[in-house]
Design a protein around this motif. Structure first.
Motif, PDB file in Angstrom:
ATOM      1  N   ASN A  19      52.199  24.558 -14.725  1.00  0.00           N
ATOM      2  CA  ASN A  19      51.520  24.253 -16.172  1.00  0.00           C
ATOM      3  C   ASN A  19      52.154  23.071 -16.324  1.00  0.00           C
ATOM      4  N   LEU A  22      49.759  20.618 -14.344  1.00  0.00           N
ATOM      5  CA  LEU A  22      48.263  20.430 -14.579  1.00  0.00           C
ATOM      6  C   LEU A  22      48.271  19.792 -16.194  1.00  0.00           C
ATOM      7  N   ALA A  23      49.376  19.785 -16.803  1.00  0.00           N
ATOM      8  CA  ALA A  23      49.215  18.915 -18.212  1.00  0.00           C
ATOM      9  C   ALA A  23      49.341  17.656 -17.707  1.00  0.00           C
ATOM     10  N   SER A  26      45.736  16.446 -16.233  1.00  0.00           N
ATOM     11  CA  SER A  26      44.736  16.591 -17.294  1.00  0.00           C
ATOM     12  C   SER A  26      44.807  15.320 -18.465  1.00  0.00           C
ATOM     13  N   GLN A  33      36.183  15.411 -14.841  1.00  0.00           N
ATOM     14  CA  GLN A  33      36.376  16.690 -14.155  1.00  0.00           C
ATOM     15  C   GLN A  33      36.680  16.487 -12.733  1.00  0.00           C
ATOM     16  N   GLN A  53      46.204  29.588 -11.221  1.00  0.00           N
ATOM     17  CA  GLN A  53      46.466  28.909 -12.383  1.00  0.00           C
ATOM     18  C   GLN A  53      45.504  27.555 -12.098  1.00  0.00           C
ATOM     19  N   ILE A  54      45.623  26.960 -10.984  1.00  0.00           N
ATOM     20  CA  ILE A  54      44.752  25.788 -10.637  1.00  0.00           C
ATOM     21  C   ILE A  54      43.322  26.053 -10.840  1.00  0.00           C
ATOM     22  N   GLN A  56      42.080  28.764 -12.678  1.00  0.00           N
ATOM     23  CA  GLN A  56      41.494  28.933 -14.047  1.00  0.00           C
ATOM     24  C   GLN A  56      41.216  27.586 -14.800  1.00  0.00           C
ATOM     25  N   ARG A  57      42.038  26.620 -14.507  1.00  0.00           N
ATOM     26  CA  ARG A  57      42.015  25.273 -15.157  1.00  0.00           C
ATOM     27  C   ARG A  57      40.747  24.446 -14.419  1.00  0.00           C
ATOM     28  N   PHE A  58      40.618  24.463 -13.261  1.00  0.00           N
ATOM     29  CA  PHE A  58      39.503  23.590 -12.782  1.00  0.00           C
ATOM     30  C   PHE A  58      38.729  24.651 -11.776  1.00  0.00           C
TER      31      PHE A  58
END
Length: 383
Positions: A19, A22-23, A26, A33, A53-54, A56-58
């Motif tokens: 997390n 990813l923050a 981002s 993107q 997690q990756i 889900q985010r991308f």
């Protein structure tokens, strides 16, 4: 245009670490993107959770990666037991991930077919390949032969995945999959420019000799004498190890790659080294100081920078050998620090400590598998 983002966390909790990463990514990307990514992670993390997690985010990210023996980035510099991710976004560069599974069954054929399959997803010719292969189940040199048989003259860069000196099982990442015995790779095409540098710090000493009997990574004879006799002559009967690797000049080459000894057989006089050695190669024993080893990282980076065909690179990737980290000990952070002094302005960077490094000697030449070596790769887009 090539937009690059880097995240790096040393939080021991897998969810908290990804997390945080990813923050950071981002924030770097802003409205962009990402199309592709490289993930380098310590062995102890929950890799499946991290990949979920990756995704889900991308969603749909062309992602590859693997486990390491240490991590590097422009965010936290040198770390151990950490997690780092580099993401790429571009409107004029194509990136496509591919993978060869169960690679030990037939490394040449499986790697070859994996590239053929991945190339179908690109609309332009491949210019570059980044590969993060298995290192324990089969010959990395054979994997490279398979990749090269499909790619032709396209240069390959990367490093063999590691497991923090346990030598039991390494892991490779492909999109949302956690694999072993695999070779994930990322193909690049389009408006890409790149350059690289390779340096080890070890210098050949003594007279050149010839490998006269070898079976892949087991050297039986040098100058028609037991390979151990060659080592003992220079090392005063000491056991062969990675501190004094062999400089190997393949037939027809004026530059050398390094091979550290990982074992020997006193009965046959053979030495087992950390990668295949071509028959009739010229070899010399090598020596280096710790200062030489540290300086090699900056040498590789400066060489890459001097050959970079654009203005300012958008990204730097570093692949350094786990043996280098072990030999340097507490001085290991100095490898990145030496480069950091040359990063003006700063370049987004990422990398890991490997079980073998992949790069050509020359800026236009055949790809080789290296040991105890530092590889710097600079990436950007053509203006």
């Amino acid at each position: 245009m090539l937009k690059v983002a880097v995240g790096h966390s040393h939080d021991p909790d897998s969810l908290e670490a990804i997390n945080e990463v990813l923050a950071q990514c981002s924030a770097d990307l802003g409205e962009y993107q990402p199309q592709a990514g490289l993930l380098f992670a310590a062995l102890e993390f929950d890799h499946k959770l991290i990949l979920r997690q990756i995704d889900q985010r991308f969603p749909g990210l062309e992602l590859i990666g693997g486990t390491t023996d240490g991590e590097l980035s422009s965010v936290l510099q040198f770390q151990q037991d950490s997690l780092t991710l580099m993401l790429f976004s571009s409107d004029d560069i194509e990136m496509c991930a591919g993978v060869g599974r169960q690679i030990s069954a037939d490394p040449v054929a499986i790697a070859h077919q994996a590239v053929i399959d991945a190339q179908h997803h690109l609309t332009q010719p491949v210019q570059l390949c980044i590969a993060l292969p298995e290192s324990l189940t089969t010959s990395t040199v054979a994997i490279l032969q398979g990749l090269e048989s499909a790619l032709g003259a396209v240069p390959i860069f990367g490093g063999a995945t590691a497991d923090q000196w346990q030598y039991r099982q390494t892991y490779q990442f492909y999109k949302t999959e956690v694999l072993s015995d695999a070779v994930p790779f990322l193909l690049w095409a389009g408006n890409l420019v790149f350059s690289h540098g390779v340096a080890g710090g070890w210098h050949p000493i003594g007279k050149p000799s010839q490998v006269t009997k070898v079976d892949r990574n087991v050297i039986y004879e040098i100058d028609h004498q037991p390979a151990l006799t060659f080592y003992h002559y220079y090392l005063n009967d000491s056991e062969p190890d990675a501190i004094y690797p062999l400089a190997v000049f393949p037939p027809g080459e004026t530059r050398y790659f390094l091979r550290g000894a990982v074992g020997y057989d006193a009965g046959s006089g053979s030495i087992t080294v950390s990668g295949d050695v071509p028959e009739n190669s010229t070899v010399q024993i090598t020596d280096a100081s710790l200062d030489d080893v540290v300086a090699a990282s900056q040498t590789a980076f400066v060489d890459a920078l001097s050959h970079y065909p654009g203005g300012q690179p958008d990204a730097a990737l570093f692949f350094s050998c786990a043996w280098r980290r072990q030999i340097l000990g507490t001085r290991a952070p100095e490898e990145y620090q030496a480069i950091h002094q040359s990063l003006k302005p700063a370049i987004s960077s990422c990398g890991f400590y490997t079980y073998g490094e992949i790069a050509p000697f020359q800026h236009q030449g055949k790809t080789f598998f290296h040991n105890t070596t530092f590889v710097a790769l600079l990436l950007g887009s053509r203006s």
